[in-house]
Structures are given as C-alpha cells and as structure tokens.
Design an enzyme around this catalytic site. Sequence first.
Site, PDB file in Angstrom:
ATOM      1  N   ASP A   5       0.844  -1.156  -0.088  1.00  0.00           N
ATOM      2  CA  ASP A   5       0.003   0.019   0.054  1.00  0.00           C
ATOM      3  C   ASP A   5       1.011   1.186  -0.047  1.00  0.00           C
ATOM      4  OD1 ASP A   5       1.031  -0.155   2.502  1.00  0.00           O
ATOM      5  OD2 ASP A   5      -1.135  -0.058   3.542  1.00  0.00           O
ATOM      6  N   SER A   6       2.162   0.896   0.017  1.00  0.00           N
ATOM      7  CA  SER A   6       3.234   2.176  -0.294  1.00  0.00           C
ATOM      8  C   SER A   6       2.908   2.921  -1.543  1.00  0.00           C
ATOM      9  CB  SER A   6       4.653   1.700  -0.111  1.00  0.00           C
ATOM     10  OG  SER A   6       4.786   0.547  -0.682  1.00  0.00           O
ATOM     11  N   ASP A  49      -1.108  -6.314  -0.304  1.00  0.00           N
ATOM     12  CA  ASP A  49      -1.337  -5.635   1.146  1.00  0.00           C
ATOM     13  C   ASP A  49      -2.952  -5.284   1.026  1.00  0.00           C
ATOM     14  OD1 ASP A  49       0.609  -5.108   2.867  1.00  0.00           O
ATOM     15  OD2 ASP A  49       1.237  -3.355   1.827  1.00  0.00           O
ATOM     16  N   LYS A  93      -1.296  -9.501   2.822  1.00  0.00           N
ATOM     17  CA  LYS A  93      -0.569  -8.826   4.101  1.00  0.00           C
ATOM     18  C   LYS A  93      -1.507  -7.946   5.036  1.00  0.00           C
ATOM     19  CE  LYS A  93       2.815  -5.905   3.904  1.00  0.00           C
ATOM     20  NZ  LYS A  93       2.587  -4.830   4.907  1.00  0.00           N
ATOM     21  N   GLU A 142      -1.400  -5.768   8.700  1.00  0.00           N
ATOM     22  CA  GLU A 142      -0.445  -4.953   9.660  1.00  0.00           C
ATOM     23  C   GLU A 142      -0.999  -5.159  10.981  1.00  0.00           C
ATOM     24  OE1 GLU A 142       0.975  -1.247   7.065  1.00  0.00           O
ATOM     25  OE2 GLU A 142       0.180  -1.005   9.208  1.00  0.00           O
ATOM     26  N   GLU A 166       9.492  -4.277  10.494  1.00  0.00           N
ATOM     27  CA  GLU A 166       9.757  -2.888   9.771  1.00  0.00           C
ATOM     28  C   GLU A 166      10.234  -1.956  10.998  1.00  0.00           C
ATOM     29  OE1 GLU A 166       8.194   0.485   7.005  1.00  0.00           O
ATOM     30  OE2 GLU A 166       6.970  -1.131   7.218  1.00  0.00           O
TER      31      GLU A 166
END
EC number: 2.1.2.11
Length: 273
Positions: A49-50, A88, A118, A120, A187
């Site tokens: 999602d970056s 993501d 993925k 978080e 991270e």
Amino acid sequence: MSVQSTIRRITAPEISARKGGEPIVTLTAYHAHTAAVADDLVELLLVGDSLGMVMHGLETTVPVTMEMMILQGQAVVRGSKRALVVVDMPFGSYEESPAEAFRACARMLKETGAGAVKLEGGVRMGETIRFLTERGVPVMGHVGLTPQSVLTLGGFKAQGRDEKDWDAILADARAVDEAGAFSIVVEGVAEPLGAKITELCKAPTIGIGASAACDGQILVMEDMLGLTDRVPKFVKKYGTLRDHIRGAIQAYAGEVRDRSFPAPEHTYSMKKV
C-alpha cells in the site's frame, strides 16, 4: 511445450519452509513491467500500500483503497510468472472483525489472482489472522513500525530503540506467528530486536530496516532504484534511475525544440505506386 509454460509460481508454504535457509529476496512492485523485470530475480513481490505514497503522492498509506490495491495487484500478477505475489490489505478493510477481514481478503485473492495477503498488526490481529488461515487465506504478518498506524504512532519512527519497549513488540510477533502467518515483515526496529524476533518466530521474517539476521529482506523498488528523492535510513540505493530519466527527457525535449526529432527514420513515407 514452451519454456514459459513450465514456470510454476512459488507458494506461501514454500516461503514458510525457507525459515533459517537461503535468504528470501523480496521487492515491492506496482506495475506489470517492473514485475516482469524482477520476477526471476526475487522470490516474492509485494504489492504494497506504499503505492499510495510512491505512485499517488499521498502523505501516508491511510487513504489507499481496495480498488487501488486490486488494480495494481492485477497488474503485478499479469506481469509475473514465478514470484509469489502478496497484496497489502488497505487500512479499514480488515480491522473491524475476522468475518469482515475474510470477505475483503477473499475478494482480493479472487480479483487479483495473488497468492497471499498482508495485514499489519500484532496481538490485536492474532484472532483475525488465525480466522483467515484456518479458512484458506495465506497471510503475511507485519510488526514493528506499521505505516497504517502512523497517525497514532505520531510519524514514521523506528521502534524498539529502548529495551523497555521490546516486550510489546515481541508479543506482537509471537501473536502473528502463533496465529499461522506464513511469514512476517519486521519493519523499522532496532537491529538487536529484529534479530531477536527472527530467533523466536517459527515463520520466516522479512526485514525492512530491521536486521541482516532476518530470513529475508524487502525494499520499495522505487527507493532502491533511486527514483525517489527522500528515503528512510535503511534504504540502500542500487541505482540512479531518476537522473537517467531526467537526462533522457532533457535530450528528448531538446530534440523536439530544435526539430531534430522526429528524424526521417521515425516517420512514414508515402507508398510507391
């Protein structure tokens, strides 16, 4: 039979089996063409999602939508043949409940053709990750600095630089590991903490600003290629594509302005009768 037709995708269980073995090479990818370039050089392509920040100029990843992730996920799957593609799940698509997360993840896998998603979060996401993995959704975890939580973290700050903060981060990693994640992105944590997480977890760790002891590493492709101006401390630039692109555009602009482009070899002549 063509060579291309014999290529088989790497799977989540194969990545999981790499724990303690040869390091897992991972890069982000958002386009079919960059996915195709990297495909045979890496084991895993993450549609991060970056992309909200790298492609769309957003300040954080929070505004990224399911539609944005699905569109770029489809492109990366089309552009690759071998690497495991992980997408993501964007902020707001999985946090409310395990059932909501399953519906969103099922949609992501169906519409993109990706091999995993993925999420978080640590302890708070343990129940959800377990719910998903028990229902056939391969999940990559993400602990430490979690960019979707940037508004509550107060910025993109390295985590665990004070040992008194380690317990909470280690608990997050354990929760994700025990819930069945096939791998865990670690991270922005202090190097000894990154090494400790890798030692404690059964699942392979993928470091980004963590430790060389991690089972693999990931960088944002545009950062390591030198396409972005400002990058985090943990990024090593392996290329200077921004300079090359500017030079090419400058040469093109000059030739357009002095009318040397297009030259005769770039234009079409009339057919001979």
